[in-house]
Structures are given as structure tokens and as C-alpha cells.
Motif scaffolding. Structure first.
Motif, PDB file in Angstrom:
ATOM      1  N   PRO A  95       0.827  -1.218   0.006  1.00  0.00           N
ATOM      2  CA  PRO A  95       0.005  -0.184   0.161  1.00  0.00           C
ATOM      3  C   PRO A  95       0.810   1.171   0.074  1.00  0.00           C
ATOM      4  CG  PRO A  95      -0.248  -1.228   2.036  1.00  0.00           C
ATOM      5  CD  PRO A  95       0.495  -2.024   1.174  1.00  0.00           C
ATOM      6  N   GLN A  96       1.917   1.226   0.366  1.00  0.00           N
ATOM      7  CA  GLN A  96       2.774   2.454   0.447  1.00  0.00           C
ATOM      8  C   GLN A  96       3.501   2.802  -0.974  1.00  0.00           C
ATOM      9  OE1 GLN A  96       3.715  -0.358   1.778  1.00  0.00           O
ATOM     10  NE2 GLN A  96       6.164  -0.613   1.563  1.00  0.00           N
ATOM     11  N   LEU A  97       3.461   1.867  -1.745  1.00  0.00           N
ATOM     12  CA  LEU A  97       4.423   1.884  -2.868  1.00  0.00           C
ATOM     13  C   LEU A  97       3.505   2.489  -3.975  1.00  0.00           C
ATOM     14  CD1 LEU A  97       6.434  -1.202  -2.964  1.00  0.00           C
ATOM     15  CD2 LEU A  97       7.225   0.929  -2.235  1.00  0.00           C
ATOM     16  N   ALA A 151       7.705   3.571  -7.876  1.00  0.00           N
ATOM     17  CA  ALA A 151       8.495   3.106  -6.508  1.00  0.00           C
ATOM     18  C   ALA A 151       8.854   1.695  -6.620  1.00  0.00           C
ATOM     19  CB  ALA A 151       8.061   3.605  -5.196  1.00  0.00           C
ATOM     20  N   ASP A 160      11.743   1.208  -9.023  1.00  0.00           N
ATOM     21  CA  ASP A 160      12.920   1.543  -8.707  1.00  0.00           C
ATOM     22  C   ASP A 160      13.498   0.642  -7.441  1.00  0.00           C
ATOM     23  OD1 ASP A 160      12.659   3.915 -10.049  1.00  0.00           O
ATOM     24  OD2 ASP A 160      11.981   5.261  -8.639  1.00  0.00           O
ATOM     25  N   LEU A 161      12.775   0.218  -6.652  1.00  0.00           N
ATOM     26  CA  LEU A 161      13.258  -0.606  -5.590  1.00  0.00           C
ATOM     27  C   LEU A 161      13.806  -1.844  -6.329  1.00  0.00           C
ATOM     28  CD1 LEU A 161      10.540  -0.192  -2.908  1.00  0.00           C
ATOM     29  CD2 LEU A 161      12.857   0.021  -2.527  1.00  0.00           C
ATOM     30  N   LEU A 169      12.321 -12.740  -2.402  1.00  0.00           N
ATOM     31  CA  LEU A 169      12.458 -11.555  -1.178  1.00  0.00           C
ATOM     32  C   LEU A 169      11.834 -10.314  -1.714  1.00  0.00           C
ATOM     33  CD1 LEU A 169      15.234 -10.849   0.862  1.00  0.00           C
ATOM     34  CD2 LEU A 169      14.450  -9.013  -0.429  1.00  0.00           C
ATOM     35  N   LEU A 170      12.019  -9.941  -3.095  1.00  0.00           N
ATOM     36  CA  LEU A 170      11.755  -8.732  -3.683  1.00  0.00           C
ATOM     37  C   LEU A 170      10.243  -8.732  -3.898  1.00  0.00           C
ATOM     38  CD1 LEU A 170      13.033  -5.979  -4.527  1.00  0.00           C
ATOM     39  CD2 LEU A 170      13.786  -7.133  -6.463  1.00  0.00           C
ATOM     40  N   ARG A 185       7.937 -10.577  -2.490  1.00  0.00           N
ATOM     41  CA  ARG A 185       7.308 -10.323  -1.117  1.00  0.00           C
ATOM     42  C   ARG A 185       7.356  -9.009  -0.735  1.00  0.00           C
ATOM     43  NH1 ARG A 185       8.881 -14.801   2.926  1.00  0.00           N
ATOM     44  NH2 ARG A 185       7.235 -13.624   3.941  1.00  0.00           N
ATOM     45  N   THR A 186       8.347  -8.150  -0.956  1.00  0.00           N
ATOM     46  CA  THR A 186       8.577  -6.868  -0.512  1.00  0.00           C
ATOM     47  C   THR A 186       7.635  -5.988  -1.255  1.00  0.00           C
ATOM     48  OG1 THR A 186      10.623  -7.263   0.120  1.00  0.00           O
ATOM     49  CG2 THR A 186      10.117  -4.975  -0.079  1.00  0.00           C
TER      50      THR A 186
END
Lengths: 185, 185
Positions: free
Chosen positions: B145-147, B151, B154-155, B178-179, B181-182
Motif C-alpha cells: 500500500p505504501q508503494l 517506486a 525503482d526498488l 524476497l523482492l 514479497r516486499t
């Protein structure tokens, strides 16, 4: 401090300041050892006594800048600490520091011996500083569950460097906030 | 296709393959236009007809490599699609491609005109490809929700480039997991 020692320290500081100033004025490609020494009021030989070349002068200037402007908070509030560190890191990344960082990362790809010094002097200490915060958050169960403290450091500095090197998009407080929320649970 | 056109295409392909081979053998610093042309069995003039120099030959070789090895999945499962794209991206980042990527990013910092071609040819199309997936996930409410979709891009590419340029740590399937899930909710 003995007078000779003091004069040396003054020359060193004058050279570091001159390198930063000239970088801002002329860019990395036109930065020369001669130009830095002239601006600092010293000779080339004085510069070469301490640094192998212009990249190493900038490396020391940038490292001192980072150490001076980026504190390592410890308030007990993981989100506030992480946000504070990231916001200070981003706030310190303004021209000519950003120009220096881009030039140094490029130089590190081209010259492996410089790359080793770049790691030891700048990248590793910055990773260790942020790693203290991500390890502390991890120990308290506050890190996002899929992340390790190291992966969190990689994501944060990855975003910073990618914006510096590739997109040029702003490094601001909103980005520090977004990153903090991404790294913590 | 006319015979002259076909011969041209063969020369182009021979030059791209030769550049990649020599990069793997000798590294970017020792790669020369002369060496590439000799390995490809053409003259320097033939190479210069299509590319301004060695960096642009590698840029085309790497871009073709990425296009060939990284599909854009659309299975309706956002996590599977994103993981598939990231895992294929990481799997395509092996030597000598990694050496080429590091050299090209360095060159882009030093030579702004090349930097513009690097963006247009490689960085922007790769961002657009991943952006299709992150925008789709966002529209379905599956992105963290914050992305924003940008963004998230970019991450992901930040992590990839930071490992390539700075840590040299592996780009593997676990990292793609990992990415994923992030970036997703």
C-alpha cells in the motif's frame, strides 16, 4: 600540535574544500589535480603526498561530508530512527556531493584498485551504520518478515544509488518515509 | 532481403557477438574497436558505420540479450508474474553481461550523450516492461500500500544495480522471491 603538523592539516583541509568547490563549478571530467592544488594555494606535490589522484581527494571529501551530516539515532523507536537516518542520508545527497558520488561509483567500475578504496572508505562504513539500525529492528521483531538486516540495507542504498545514477529522481523525505514503511513490518 | 542487406545483417551480428566474446575474455578496459572488428572479420569502418564506439556496440548486445531472455508473463497471478520477471532478469545477469552492464553504467556517468542513449535503449524499456507488471498489480490492489508502481520499479532495479555495482552479491531466485514479497501486499 606542532606548527608543521598544523600547517599540514590546513593544507589538507584546503585541498578537500577546493576539490569540492571546483567539482561544483566545472564537473568531474574537467576537475584536475593541478586545478585543485592551485585553488587550494598549494603545489601538486603536496596533494600527491596524501592522495593518488583526484578521485581519492573527492572520496575523502564525500566521506567526511557523510560522517558530518548523517547521525545514527537511537531513540528506541525503530521507525523514527530508520526514517531519521534515511532522511539525513537523502538530505546530504545534493550537488556537488551527488556529482562526486556518481563520478566515484563510475571510477570504481573502471579502476578496481580505486574500487577497493571506495568500498573500504565510503560504502562499507555507510552500510555498517545503516546495518546497526536494521539489525536492531530485526532483533526487536520490527523488520519486515521476509527481509534480513543486510537485504534491508541493500534495498535502501540500492534505491539511493539507482536514483543518483539512473533516474535522477528526487531523494526527499517522502522517499525516506516510503522506504521506512517498506523495510519495517 | 537483398544480398547486400543480408551481408550487412551478418556483419552486424558478427560484431555484436565478437564484442560480447572479447568482453568476457579481456574485460571492458582492454576492449577496443579494432579488436572487435578483427574478431568479427570486418574492418573498423564497418563498425563505425553503425555505432559511435565500443560502448554502443555493447549497449546493443546487452539490450538484445535482455529482450531475448526476459519474457513479460501475464498469468493473472501477480506474484507469479512479478517473480517470473525478476527471476529471469537476475538469471540473465551473468558474466559477461554483468561486466557490460557495469561498464555501461560507468560510461553513462562520464559521457552524458552516451548516458542519453543508454537510457533510451536499455534503462527505459526495462523500466517500462517491469512497470507493466507493477501497474497491473497496483490496479488489482496487490501492490504494497505504501508503494506506487514507479517506486516498486525503482526498488527492484535499485537492488539489481546496487548488487552489480557495489556489493557483487548474488542475484538469485531467493532474491527475486524476497523482492516479490516486499513489493506486493
Amino acid at each position: 600540535m606542532r606548527p608543521g603538523r598544523r600547517r599540514s592539516e590546513e593544507s589538507r583541509r584546503a585541498i578537500l574544500a577546493a576539490a569540492y568547490e571546483l567539482l561544483g563549478e566545472a564537473g568531474y571530467a574537467r576537475l584536475t589535480v593541478e586545478g585543485i592544488a592551485a585553488r587550494a594555494g598549494t603545489g601538486k606535490q603536496t596533494l600527491y603526498r596524501w592522495w593518488p589522484g583526484k578521485a581519492d581527494v573527492l572520496l575523502e571529501a564525500v566521506t567526511a561530508h557523510a560522517r558530518q551530516h548523517i547521525p545514527l539515532p537511537d531513540t528506541g523507536d525503530h521507525a523514527a530512527d530508520l526514517h531519521g537516518f534515511l532522511a539525513a542520508t537523502f538530505a546530504a545527497a545534493t550537488p556537488p556531493t551527488t556529482d562526486a558520488l556518481r563520478a566515484l561509483m563510475a571510477e570504481a567500475q573502471i579502476d578496481p584498485a580505486f574500487g577497493e578504496r571506495f568500498h573500504r572508505t565510503l560504502l562499507t562504513p555507510r552500510r555498517e551504520a545503516l546495518g546497526v539500525l536494521t539489525a536492531r529492528a530485526h532483533a526487536a521483531g520490527a523488520l519486515a518478515p521476509q527481509l534480513t538486516p543486510t537485504a534491508a540495507v541493500d534495498l535502501a542504498f540500492g534505491l539511493l544509488w539507482y536514483r543518483l545514477l539512473a533516474t535522477g529522481d528526487p531523494l526527499d523525505d517522502r522517499l525516506a518515509e516510503l522506504l521506512t514503511r517498506t523495510l519495517l513490518r
